[in-house]
Write a protein that holds these residues in place. Structure first.
Motif, short mmCIF file in Angstrom:
data_model
loop_
_atom_site.label_atom_id
_atom_site.label_comp_id
_atom_site.label_asym_id
_atom_site.label_seq_id
_atom_site.Cartn_x
_atom_site.Cartn_y
_atom_site.Cartn_z
N LEU A 128 1.02 -1.18 -0.32
CA LEU A 128 0.01 -0.04 0.10
C LEU A 128 0.66 1.23 0.00
O LEU A 128 1.78 1.36 0.78
CB LEU A 128 -1.01 -0.02 1.29
CG LEU A 128 -1.91 1.36 1.35
CD1 LEU A 128 -2.72 1.49 0.33
CD2 LEU A 128 -2.48 1.05 2.81
N ARG A 129 0.92 2.06 -0.99
CA ARG A 129 1.61 3.14 -1.26
C ARG A 129 0.93 4.39 -0.48
O ARG A 129 -0.14 4.80 -0.96
CB ARG A 129 1.89 3.57 -2.61
CG ARG A 129 2.63 2.29 -3.16
CD ARG A 129 3.58 2.51 -4.39
NE ARG A 129 4.97 2.61 -3.59
CZ ARG A 129 5.88 3.20 -4.24
NH1 ARG A 129 5.96 3.46 -5.42
NH2 ARG A 129 7.20 3.30 -3.67
N MET A 130 1.47 5.07 0.67
CA MET A 130 0.85 6.06 0.83
C MET A 130 1.87 7.30 0.67
O MET A 130 2.60 7.59 1.64
CB MET A 130 0.43 5.89 2.52
CG MET A 130 -0.52 4.67 2.62
SD MET A 130 -0.95 4.43 4.39
CE MET A 130 -2.14 6.02 4.58
N ARG A 131 1.69 7.73 -0.42
CA ARG A 131 2.58 8.71 -0.72
C ARG A 131 2.68 10.02 0.04
O ARG A 131 3.69 10.66 0.14
CB ARG A 131 2.38 9.25 -2.47
CG ARG A 131 2.75 8.24 -3.23
CD ARG A 131 2.84 8.42 -4.87
NE ARG A 131 3.38 7.71 -5.50
CZ ARG A 131 4.64 7.21 -5.79
NH1 ARG A 131 5.42 8.24 -5.24
NH2 ARG A 131 5.17 6.63 -6.70
N GLU A 132 1.44 10.39 0.44
CA GLU A 132 1.56 11.55 1.32
C GLU A 132 2.14 11.63 2.61
O GLU A 132 2.65 12.48 3.35
CB GLU A 132 -0.02 12.07 1.54
CG GLU A 132 -0.70 11.26 2.46
CD GLU A 132 -1.41 10.03 1.46
OE1 GLU A 132 -2.41 9.52 2.21
OE2 GLU A 132 -1.05 9.74 0.69
N TYR A 133 2.48 10.37 2.98
CA TYR A 133 3.14 10.01 4.14
C TYR A 133 4.61 9.44 4.06
O TYR A 133 5.57 9.15 4.84
CB TYR A 133 2.54 9.04 5.18
CG TYR A 133 1.13 9.57 5.68
CD1 TYR A 133 1.26 10.53 6.80
CD2 TYR A 133 0.10 9.24 5.05
CE1 TYR A 133 -0.18 10.98 7.06
CE2 TYR A 133 -1.15 9.54 5.49
CZ TYR A 133 -1.26 10.48 6.68
OH TYR A 133 -2.47 10.94 7.08
N GLY A 134 4.86 9.40 2.76
CA GLY A 134 6.37 8.79 2.30
C GLY A 134 6.38 7.33 2.85
O GLY A 134 7.57 7.09 3.10
N THR A 135 5.35 6.74 2.74
CA THR A 135 5.51 5.22 3.26
C THR A 135 4.85 4.25 2.40
O THR A 135 4.08 4.29 1.78
CB THR A 135 4.59 5.22 4.61
OG1 THR A 135 5.40 6.18 5.46
CG2 THR A 135 4.68 3.90 5.30
N ASP A 136 5.60 3.01 2.29
CA ASP A 136 5.01 2.00 1.95
C ASP A 136 4.74 1.04 2.95
O ASP A 136 5.48 0.65 3.82
CB ASP A 136 6.10 1.18 0.76
CG ASP A 136 6.32 1.63 -0.41
OD1 ASP A 136 5.47 2.65 -0.85
OD2 ASP A 136 7.31 1.52 -1.02
N ILE A 137 3.55 0.48 2.94
CA ILE A 137 2.93 -0.57 4.03
C ILE A 137 3.09 -1.62 3.16
O ILE A 137 2.35 -1.93 2.34
CB ILE A 137 1.64 -0.23 4.50
CG1 ILE A 137 1.69 1.15 5.23
CG2 ILE A 137 1.17 -1.17 5.60
CD1 ILE A 137 0.41 1.79 5.83
N VAL A 138 4.04 -2.79 3.71
CA VAL A 138 4.15 -3.79 3.01
C VAL A 138 3.61 -4.98 3.73
O VAL A 138 3.93 -5.11 4.94
CB VAL A 138 5.55 -4.25 2.83
CG1 VAL A 138 5.92 -5.49 1.76
CG2 VAL A 138 6.14 -3.07 1.68
N VAL A 139 2.68 -5.91 3.31
CA VAL A 139 2.08 -6.91 3.87
C VAL A 139 2.43 -8.45 3.03
O VAL A 139 2.54 -8.31 1.83
CB VAL A 139 0.73 -6.79 3.89
CG1 VAL A 139 -0.18 -8.29 4.63
CG2 VAL A 139 0.18 -5.69 4.66
#
Length: 192
Positions: A128-139
């Motif tokens: 899940l790319r959450m660009r506004e937070y500069g984060t990739d959440i990887v499951v």
């Protein structure tokens, strides 16, 4: 996913997902990095890992982010061989961004096993790319397809349960249900 599942709190309740009750919280057994949540079922040798990672700028195409992280995991796992079995599939995550999903095989040794005791593991990856937070959440879901008799996993895994739970026809729907159940409760954890 069967009715024998429960909602698990992640990262102090900032996120949740549903997992079968057979998955134990590994942080109750050993230290886990602050950026990970790890759940495992020793009888099937399956594990589910949720990671908060800095947005991988190398994966410019959001649709290929899962494939990028699959390759990164293969490297982190010191996989002697790996191959993607599925092209990335992209689905919307309303209000959050997009999920990309893929899976493939990795030939990896577990714990302190040597390379000749490596297992063949199907690794499912969603990002899940959450660009506004500069984060990739990887499951990710690790589902061994073959466990070496000399592997540390062999003493705990039950061969019949491994066959029952780890095949593509069973593990893929489980993984999809886990990803679909993922909920962001409080994204402020991503600000710091």
């Amino acid at each position: 996913m069967d009715n024998n599942a429960s909602v698990r709190q992640l990262f102090g309740g900032a996120f949740t997902l549903r997992l079968p009750r057979r998955f134990e919280d590994v942080s109750e057994l050993r230290q886990i990095p602050d950026t990970q949540e790890v759940f495992a079922d020793g009888r099937t040798d399956q594990s589910v890992i949720v990671e908060l990672l800095s947005l991988a700028e190398e994966a410019e195409d959001d649709g290929k982010a899962a494939a990028f992280h699959f390759e990164s995991l293969a490297s982190d796992n010191s996989a002697s061989e790996w191959s993607l079995e599925s092209p990335s599939v992209v689905t919307d995550a309303p209000g959050l961004g997009v999920w990309s999903l893929t899976y493939g095989l990795q030939h990896i040794a577990k714990f302190k096993d040597s390379a000749e005791h490596a297992n063949t593991v199907r690794v499912f990856v969603a990002c899940l790319r959450m660009r506004e937070y500069g984060t990739d959440i990887v499951v990710s879901l690790n589902a061994p397809q073959w466990i070496s008799e000399a592997s540390a996993s062999a003493q705990y895994a039950h061969p019949e349960l491994v066959r029952q739970h780890n095949g593509l026809e069973t593990a893929l729907p489980l993984f999809q249900a886990i990803v679909q159940s993922f909920t962001v409760v409080d994204p402020s954890i991503l600000n710091g």
